[in-house]
Design a protein around this motif. Structure first.
Motif, PDB file in Angstrom:
ATOM      1  N   LYS B  46       0.803  -1.098   0.090  1.00 38.52           N
ATOM      2  CA  LYS B  46       0.093  -0.014   0.034  1.00 38.52           C
ATOM      3  C   LYS B  46       0.860   1.406  -0.028  1.00 38.52           C
ATOM      4  O   LYS B  46       0.649   2.209  -0.725  1.00 38.52           O
ATOM      5  N   THR B  47       1.805   1.259   1.269  1.00 39.72           N
ATOM      6  CA  THR B  47       2.609   2.562   1.101  1.00 39.72           C
ATOM      7  C   THR B  47       3.479   2.736  -0.368  1.00 39.72           C
ATOM      8  O   THR B  47       3.846   3.677  -0.654  1.00 39.72           O
ATOM      9  N   THR B  48       3.850   1.542  -0.576  1.00 38.00           N
ATOM     10  CA  THR B  48       4.781   1.477  -1.713  1.00 38.00           C
ATOM     11  C   THR B  48       4.055   2.184  -3.101  1.00 38.00           C
ATOM     12  O   THR B  48       4.572   3.069  -3.792  1.00 38.00           O
ATOM     13  N   MET B 161      -3.260   9.893   1.625  1.00 38.05           N
ATOM     14  CA  MET B 161      -3.369   9.720   3.064  1.00 38.05           C
ATOM     15  C   MET B 161      -2.781   8.222   3.338  1.00 38.05           C
ATOM     16  O   MET B 161      -3.625   7.160   3.042  1.00 38.05           O
ATOM     17  N   ASP B 162      -1.652   8.230   3.888  1.00 38.11           N
ATOM     18  CA  ASP B 162      -1.497   6.802   4.700  1.00 38.11           C
ATOM     19  C   ASP B 162      -1.509   6.528   5.804  1.00 38.11           C
ATOM     20  O   ASP B 162      -0.772   7.127   6.872  1.00 38.11           O
ATOM     21  N   GLU B 163      -2.452   5.807   6.317  1.00 37.07           N
ATOM     22  CA  GLU B 163      -3.038   5.375   7.642  1.00 37.07           C
ATOM     23  C   GLU B 163      -2.845   6.709   8.535  1.00 37.07           C
ATOM     24  O   GLU B 163      -2.389   6.747   9.680  1.00 37.07           O
ATOM     25  N   PRO B 164      -3.703   7.673   8.018  1.00 36.54           N
ATOM     26  CA  PRO B 164      -3.523   9.032   8.911  1.00 36.54           C
ATOM     27  C   PRO B 164      -4.134   8.874  10.225  1.00 36.54           C
ATOM     28  O   PRO B 164      -3.762   9.747  11.139  1.00 36.54           O
TER      29      PRO B 164
HETATM   30 MG   LIG Z   1       2.457   1.153   4.744  1.00 37.72          MG
END
Ligand SMILES: [Mg+2]
Ligand SMILES: Nc1ncnc2c1ncn2[C@@H]1O[C@H](COP(=O)(O)OP(=O)(O)OP(=O)(O)O)[C@@H](O)[C@H]1O
Lengths: 266, 356
Positions: B46-48, B161-164
């Motif tokens: 996901k982050t990638t 938004m990454d796991e905000p």
């Molecule tokens: Mg991540």
């Protein structure tokens, strides 16, 4: 926290005080020594005066050596801070294995015996015509000072979150802008610390300076070393006192800067 | 400040770290103003994917377009994307106002204009009066809103938004979720949102992309994903599920005839694409779709556990084959541990899905 028995606390504190005393008192002794009235160093002085400070300032050789030292230290510090900071930033970007190896290389001047470095520098300085010059000594001292900057800035950089830089560049900041507005303010204490160590490293350095000084460009420690072999006058104590005072002032500045960072006012 | 952002298109975008494939070639299209959630277990990429879109990573292959602009080779600073980091990544040496105004300052927006826009976004985020506060003196929830404000004030074409919300406690998370939904409804702009939290994904998203092993396993609306999962991973990851191994005998007109070992029966159920005759697959039965004692010719089972959850109860059911299933029904006090029951389901609610 368990309380130590009274005798142990008293014993411990006394031992610590003794060690500190042995370390510091001989150094501080030069301060009263510099205020001797007589032309020989009595401790404590039989009579006090500032006459040797006048003598120091009147003597062109002493004055020049002080100015030389300041020049060399400023130049060495400036170059070491720029190169050391760049090196520290570069090192942080490297992969683990490379980083360890190249870090060791940068720290080598701290480990290699100074006299070895001095001989090597002496040879090279002759080749490129920097022997006996202020610039030559500055570069020599810069090499000795570099590890302090690399270490101090390296530690400060660990406090800089990679994501701050990503955020800043995502918001539109170019690499230089991001460095100036995000990285730099957060590593200033490390840079100042590295600069103070660099300055002091250069200012009281004698081995490399002896090798590179030549006749006309003696630094203060070289001049002290030379003088002390000819005569034991309180002027030497004056010179030493100046070095101590400068060191204390610089450390105080470094302390102020780093503590000012940790607790932002307002 | 009504700007719905731009559409986003990824084609064949992939990423490898050394030999490890963090993202297999991926296609993804997000409409202007859409709220898309990436949902998946840790390490699923996901982050990638987010970092590739933002420009913090370079793809090994593929193209990324924002609007009609190919941004594949552009650095992050030229993509006009707003990003909210999991750790917020607020600048510690700046005030709230300076943090939010950073993106405007580096873009050379005038002081007056910047002040105006910062105070506008401060009031949008209900942070009026906090502009001169040092960032460290803000609470977690406030910092989260500052991070969002900082990303929004530059009027990004796409918001990432990454796991905000993962640093917030559960209660605050609910509040902020509703706040995010309000913001998106009022000022909706193209948003890609990463979360671990299914409920959060359900509350916020127009569509959800379920990721696993560096691949989008399924992309669709909440209903698509819950009712028509594409494979056993999605079926198991979203909601609760009973997944039984089956052997597929035949597939025709979207229905599969399968041998269900655990039931010792052959059943016919709707099949997901990719289910093929002669192969093994999985039969999905959601706990709430299992019926107890509604027919006489159901699969015989024994209640081995009954947990009262208030209005609903959850039952553990052991089949004769030894397989254990979970059922969830309106609480019926006559159903007790040790009872034999007849298990059935509405044929429309069963589903045969490929193993992967
Ligand atoms: Mg991540
Ligand atoms: N810099 C890197 N070098 C090597 N492998 C990496 C790197 N960054 C990520 N990975 C690997 O790539 C995979 C995907 O990572 P990613 O961070 O995208 O996962 P994620 O879905 O965001 O997980 P999480 O939910 O834990 O944040 C992981 O297996 C991770 O270990």
């Amino acid at each position: 926290m368990s309380k130590l028995p009274l005798w142990l606390r008293i014993g411990g504190n006394s031992a610590a005080s003794l060690v500190l005393g042995f370390l510091v008192l001989p150094i501080l002794a030069v301060v009263p020594a510099s205020f001797n009235k007589a032309s020989f160093i009595y401790l404590p002085p039989r009579a006090y005066s500032g006459v040797w400070y006048e003598r120091f300032l009147e003597d062109a050789e002493w004055r020049t050596s002080l100015l030389n030292s300041l020049q060399v230290a400023v130049l060495a510090t400036a170059i070491a801070v720029v190169l050391g900071t760049l090196a520290a930033i570069g090192l942080r970007r490297l992969e683990g294995r490379w980083r360890a190896g190249i870090t060791a290389l940068f720290l080598a001047p701290m480990i290699v015996p100074v006299v070895v470095t001095a001989v090597a520098l002496y040879r090279s300085a002759l080749d490129v015509g920097l022997s006996g010059s202020i610039l030559g000594m500055s570069l020599g001292h810069m090499i000795l000072a570099l590890p302090f900057v690399v270490i101090n800035v390296g530690i400060a950089l660990r406090g800089v979150d990679e994501n701050w830089l990503k955020a800043a560049s995502g918001l539109g900041g170019g690499p230089w802008t991001v460095f100036r507005t995000i990285t730099l303010p957060n590593i200033t204490p490390g840079i100042v610390g590295g600069a103070v160590f660099s300055f002091i490293t250069s200012f009281d350095e004698v081995v490399v300076a002896v090798f590179l000084a030549g006749y006309s460009n003696k630094t203060l420690p070289v001049k002290i070393w030379e003088s002390i072999r000819l005569e034991f006058t309180p002027v030497i104590a004056v010179a030493a006192t100046m070095m101590i005072v400068l060191a204390i002032v610089l450390f105080a500045v470094a302390q102020l800067v780093s503590s000012g960072r940790e607790t932002p006012t307002k | 400040m009504k700007n719905t952002g731009l559409p986003l298109r990824l084609e064949g975008v992939s990423k490898r770290y050394g030999k490890y494939t963090a993202l297999t070639p991926t296609d993804l299209t997000v409409a202007a103003g859409e709220f898309l959630t990436l949902l998946g277990p840790s390490g699923s990429g996901k982050t990638t994917l987010l970092n590739l879109i933002a420009g913090y990573l370079e793809p090994m292959s593929g193209t990324i377009e924002i609007g009609s602009r190919d941004v594949t080779r552009l650095p992050a600073r030229q993509r006009n994307i707003g990003m909210v980091f999991q750790s917020y990544a607020l600048f510690p040496h700046m005030t709230v106002g300076q943090n939010i105004g950073y993106g405007l300052a580096v873009r050379g927006v005038s002081k007056a204009e910047s002040t105006r826009r910062v105070s506008e976004v401060l009031s949008l985020m209900r942070l009026e009066g906090y502009a001169d506060r040092p960032i460290q003196k803000m609470s977690g929830g406030q910092q989260q809103r500052v991070a969002l404000a900082r990303a929004l004030v530059i009027e990004p074409d796409v918001l990432l938004m990454d796991e905000p919300l993962s640093a917030l406690d559960k209660q605050l998370r609910r509040t902020v979720q509703l706040e995010l939904r309000r913001l998106h409804q009022e000022h909706g702009r193209t948003t890609i949102y990463v979360t671990h939290d299914q409920e959060e994904a359900l509350v916020l998203s127009d569509r959800i992309a379920v990721m696993d092993q560096g691949r989008i396993q399924q992309l669709g609306t909440v209903d698509d994903i819950y009712d028509r999962p594409a494979n056993a991973f999605v079926a198991g990851f979203i909601g609760e599920s009973n997944l039984l191994p089956v052997k597929v005998n035949a597939v025709a007109e979207g229905k599969a005839t399968t041998e269900v070992e655990a039931f010792r029966r052959t059943i016919v159920a709707p099949a997901a694409p990719g289910v093929e005759a002669g192969q093994t697959a999985r039969l999905l039965l959601r706990p709430e779709h299992l019926l107890l004692n509604e027919t006489d010719d159901g699969v015989p089972a024994e209640i081995i556990e009954a947990v009262y959850l208030g209005e609903l109860s959850q039952y553990g059911l052991a089949l004769e084959s030894g397989q254990v299933l979970t059922a969830r029904r309106i609480t019926d006090r006559s159903l007790r541990t040790g009872m034999k029951v007849s298990l059935s389901w509405d044929p429309g609610h069963a589903r045969v899905v490929p193993e992967n």
